[in-house]
Design a protein around this motif. Structure first.
Motif, PDB file in Angstrom:
ATOM      1  N   ARG A 164      16.997  70.178  23.152  1.00  0.00           N
ATOM      2  CA  ARG A 164      17.775  69.007  23.539  1.00  0.00           C
ATOM      3  C   ARG A 164      17.806  67.956  22.429  1.00  0.00           C
ATOM      4  O   ARG A 164      18.841  67.333  22.182  1.00  0.00           O
ATOM      5  CB  ARG A 164      17.180  68.402  24.816  1.00  0.00           C
ATOM      6  CG  ARG A 164      17.292  69.298  26.042  1.00  0.00           C
ATOM      7  CD  ARG A 164      18.719  69.364  26.597  1.00  0.00           C
ATOM      8  NE  ARG A 164      19.130  68.079  27.111  1.00  0.00           N
ATOM      9  CZ  ARG A 164      20.068  67.301  26.572  1.00  0.00           C
ATOM     10  NH1 ARG A 164      20.725  67.718  25.496  1.00  0.00           N
ATOM     11  NH2 ARG A 164      20.368  66.137  27.107  1.00  0.00           N
ATOM     12  N   ASN A 223      20.182  68.791  19.756  1.00  0.00           N
ATOM     13  CA  ASN A 223      21.569  68.751  20.226  1.00  0.00           C
ATOM     14  C   ASN A 223      22.271  70.088  20.002  1.00  0.00           C
ATOM     15  O   ASN A 223      23.439  70.144  19.596  1.00  0.00           O
ATOM     16  CB  ASN A 223      22.337  67.617  19.534  1.00  0.00           C
ATOM     17  CG  ASN A 223      23.602  67.247  20.292  1.00  0.00           C
ATOM     18  OD1 ASN A 223      23.711  67.496  21.493  1.00  0.00           O
ATOM     19  ND2 ASN A 223      24.557  66.650  19.607  1.00  0.00           N
ATOM     20  N   ASN A 239      22.890  71.857  25.993  1.00  0.00           N
ATOM     21  CA  ASN A 239      22.788  70.778  26.957  1.00  0.00           C
ATOM     22  C   ASN A 239      22.144  71.306  28.239  1.00  0.00           C
ATOM     23  O   ASN A 239      21.863  72.499  28.387  1.00  0.00           O
ATOM     24  CB  ASN A 239      24.169  70.168  27.241  1.00  0.00           C
ATOM     25  CG  ASN A 239      25.203  71.237  27.588  1.00  0.00           C
ATOM     26  OD1 ASN A 239      24.849  72.338  28.010  1.00  0.00           O
ATOM     27  ND2 ASN A 239      26.469  70.910  27.417  1.00  0.00           N
TER      28      ASN A 239
END
Length: 387
Positions: free
Chosen positions: A51, A54, A57
């Protein structure tokens, strides 16, 4: 790919989950060892890394968890992981059908930590250096490990149901590929005699023997040597004739005076403002709208290594005579703001002048900037890995 097919087809459904659990434990124990105390690499830590970087998700992770509840999805996920990381050809994996079967009440497979550990094993990267509080750069070795783990996770969700069924039939358990005669540790019998252990035998102890010297009574002895007398040299004296003559007094020149009417000479240093104006004037007039983005040049000794201080950096653009120049800071970084076209972006050339002790050459890299991001990072490395 052949190794992963043969490996998974030799594991039946009752032993597939124990194999995945022991594979995760084997990788984490091997890659999370350090002389100092390090945190445990848990499933929550792996989820936080994905997370923070990135790469996936929360909905993607939830869809993956629902997908691997099926037996076929488990086999496909393990097949892709073993094939891409090269673990399918590893002959030291914790295999297989002689492990105790798993029940539904036992813990689930830690897929996220297993994926990161597998790609870290392929790159030889230690797990304890992955910190969710300081996510690695995407172009660094640690960032590539996390990026590949996220790609593997998305690949499982994006596979169609038809492809999943076709590949699942190829990976199904086949009795002819299972090794039926492999003995377990409990079935192994000791062969040969076992060496005795204390106190049944005496360990060898080193013994030092004295040196014997025999002297004959009639043997003549060597004459005693007499040291030569010390000869003293005469004293060293310095007279006035030995001294060098006095040097002439320094000649003082008249002071330099600068009158107000005398013109001063100035250097034409490159200005970032002039460079940006020239780029906007050439590429932005009667064309696309121009915006500004940042380019951060990072000069390091090796990836994720110490920065190199004081290296000359020069940023140019084809068709523009002016340029932006400067030196790297103590952290090896140089930041500049450059104009880019709104739709098609702009391409800039970056030159790094390595000092003589590092080769003395000029290295050039080209980078295309666009308006989708506010900052771009361009790395330069003296060497690609730690020696």
């Amino acid at each position: 790919m052949t190794e992963s097919f043969n490996l998974l087809s030799s594991i039946d459904d009752n032993h597939l989950y124990p194999f995945a659990l022991q594979l995760a434990a084997w990788l984490i124990d091997d890659l999370n060892q350090s002389e100092e105390s390090v945190p445990e690499f848990t499933e929550s830590r792996a989820r936080a890394l994905l997370r923070a970087a990135n790469v996936v998700n929360v909905p993607t992770i939830d869809d993956f968890n629902r997908l691997v509840e099926q037996e076929t999805a488990v086999r496909l996920a393990l097949h892709d992981l073993l094939n891409e990381t090269g673990l399918g050809a590893e002959n030291q994996l914790p295999i297989t059908n002689y492990q105790s079967p798993i029940t539904n009440n036992q813990s689930p497979i830690p897929w996220l930590s297993l994926a990161i550990a597998a790609y870290a094993w392929k790159s030889g990267y230690p797990l304890y250096q992955l910190d969710p509080a300081a996510p690695p750069d995407v172009y660094s070795p640690a960032g590539q490990v996390i990026k590949r783990a996220g790609h593997w996770l998305r690949q499982q969700i994006q596979r169609s149901a038809t492809d999943r069924d076709k590949l699942g039939r190829k990976l199904a358990f086949r009795e002819e590929t299972a090794v039926a005669n492999t003995p377990t540790l409990n079935n192994l019998q000791p062969e040969g005699t076992i060496a005795p252990v204390p106190p049944h035998f005496r360990p060898p102890i080193p013994v030092s023997y004295p040196e014997l010297v025999r002297i004959k009574p009639n043997e003549p002895t060597a004459p005693e040597t007499v040291s030569a007398p010390v000869i003293r040299n005469p004293r060293i004296t310095i007279t006035e004739n030995d001294l060098a003559p006095e040097r002439a007094a320094p000649r003082r020149m008249p002071p330099i005076r600068v009158a107000p009417q005398q013109p001063t000479r100035t250097r034409n240093a490159p200005s970032p403002a002039n460079f940006n104006q020239a780029v906007r004037h050439k590429f932005g007039r009667n064309r696309e709208r121009m915006v500004t983005t940042k380019l951060r040049i990072v000069v390091q000794e090796y990836p994720d290594g110490p920065g190199l201080y004081g290296l000359q950096v020069k940023v140019t653009c084809k068709g523009i005579r002016s340029y932006v120049a400067g030196t790297t800071g103590r952290d090896g970084r140089f930041l500049c703001e450059l104009p880019v076209r709104m739709q098609s972006g702009m391409t800039y050339d970056v030159d790094i002048a390595w000092p003589p002790d590092l080769g003395g050459k000029t290295e050039r890299k080209s980078v295309t900037l666009n308006a989708d991001r506010t900052e771009f990072i361009l790395p330069f490395f003296q060497k690609q890995k730690i020696e």
